[in-house]
Design a protein around this motif. Structure first.
Motif, short mmCIF file in Angstrom:
data_model
loop_
_atom_site.label_atom_id
_atom_site.label_comp_id
_atom_site.label_asym_id
_atom_site.label_seq_id
_atom_site.Cartn_x
_atom_site.Cartn_y
_atom_site.Cartn_z
N UNK A 75 -3.93 19.66 4.41
CA UNK A 75 -4.85 18.53 4.61
C UNK A 75 -4.51 17.44 3.61
N UNK A 76 -3.27 16.99 3.60
CA UNK A 76 -2.84 16.01 2.62
C UNK A 76 -3.41 14.63 2.84
N UNK A 77 -4.33 14.18 2.00
CA UNK A 77 -4.87 12.83 2.07
C UNK A 77 -4.20 11.94 1.02
N UNK A 78 -3.57 12.56 0.06
CA UNK A 78 -2.83 11.84 -0.97
C UNK A 78 -1.47 12.52 -1.09
N UNK A 79 -0.40 11.75 -1.02
CA UNK A 79 0.93 12.33 -1.09
C UNK A 79 1.79 11.54 -2.06
N UNK A 80 2.67 12.24 -2.74
CA UNK A 80 3.61 11.60 -3.66
C UNK A 80 4.63 10.84 -2.83
N UNK A 81 4.75 9.54 -3.11
CA UNK A 81 5.66 8.73 -2.32
C UNK A 81 6.90 8.31 -3.10
N UNK A 82 6.90 8.52 -4.40
CA UNK A 82 8.06 8.16 -5.20
C UNK A 82 7.89 8.68 -6.62
N UNK A 83 8.94 8.51 -7.41
CA UNK A 83 8.89 9.03 -8.78
C UNK A 83 9.90 8.30 -9.64
N UNK A 84 9.70 8.40 -10.93
CA UNK A 84 10.69 7.93 -11.88
C UNK A 84 10.46 8.66 -13.19
N UNK A 85 11.51 8.76 -13.99
CA UNK A 85 11.38 9.38 -15.31
C UNK A 85 11.45 8.28 -16.35
N UNK A 86 10.55 8.35 -17.31
CA UNK A 86 10.53 7.35 -18.38
C UNK A 86 10.65 8.05 -19.72
N UNK A 87 11.05 7.30 -20.73
CA UNK A 87 11.06 7.82 -22.10
C UNK A 87 10.33 6.81 -22.96
N UNK A 88 9.21 7.23 -23.52
CA UNK A 88 8.34 6.38 -24.33
C UNK A 88 7.92 7.16 -25.57
N UNK A 89 7.25 6.49 -26.49
CA UNK A 89 6.85 7.13 -27.74
C UNK A 89 5.81 8.23 -27.52
N UNK A 90 4.85 7.95 -26.65
CA UNK A 90 3.77 8.91 -26.45
C UNK A 90 3.02 8.60 -25.16
#
Length: 114
Positions: A75-90
């Protein structure tokens, strides 16, 4: 610290995008592209736009036998449509970055184990 940002589409947002004119859709893409340009120094991996949830295949391994189904959820009402990897301090920096995301209404931030 590395995080994966998972961009989540909702049914409502998908309908909003489908109702947009080509010019309105181009403005959305322009804002998304600008967001990636603005944060390019923190983005560590190639980003990806996923194909629609209808193209997904899910394998559930929590039963006696693996069960393969179409789609990400029953019953997917919300689905992951994309992604990215980041590098930050916190996480605070990741949150500041994500709060300017111009597209889909939900972004899940998950730390990457090192």
């Amino acid at each position: 610290m590395k995080y994966v940002l998972m961009f989540v589409d909702t049914e409502e947002y998908t309908k909003e995008v489908e109702a947009m004119t080509p010019a309105e859709l181009e403005q959305v893409y322009d804002r998304v592209n600008q967001w990636f340009i603005d944060h390019a120094a923190k983005i560590r991996s190639t980003t990806g736009k996923l194909k629609g949830a209808a193209t997904a295949t899910t394998v559930r391994l929590d039963g006696a036998e693996p069960v393969t189904t179409d789609g990400p959820f029953m019953e997917g009402k919300e689905v992951i449509s994309g992604f990215t990897e980041i590098e930050v301090a916190d996480l605070d920096e990741a949150l500041r970055m994500v709060k300017t995301w111009p597209a889909c209404p939900i972004v899940e931030i998950r730390p990457v184990e090192s």
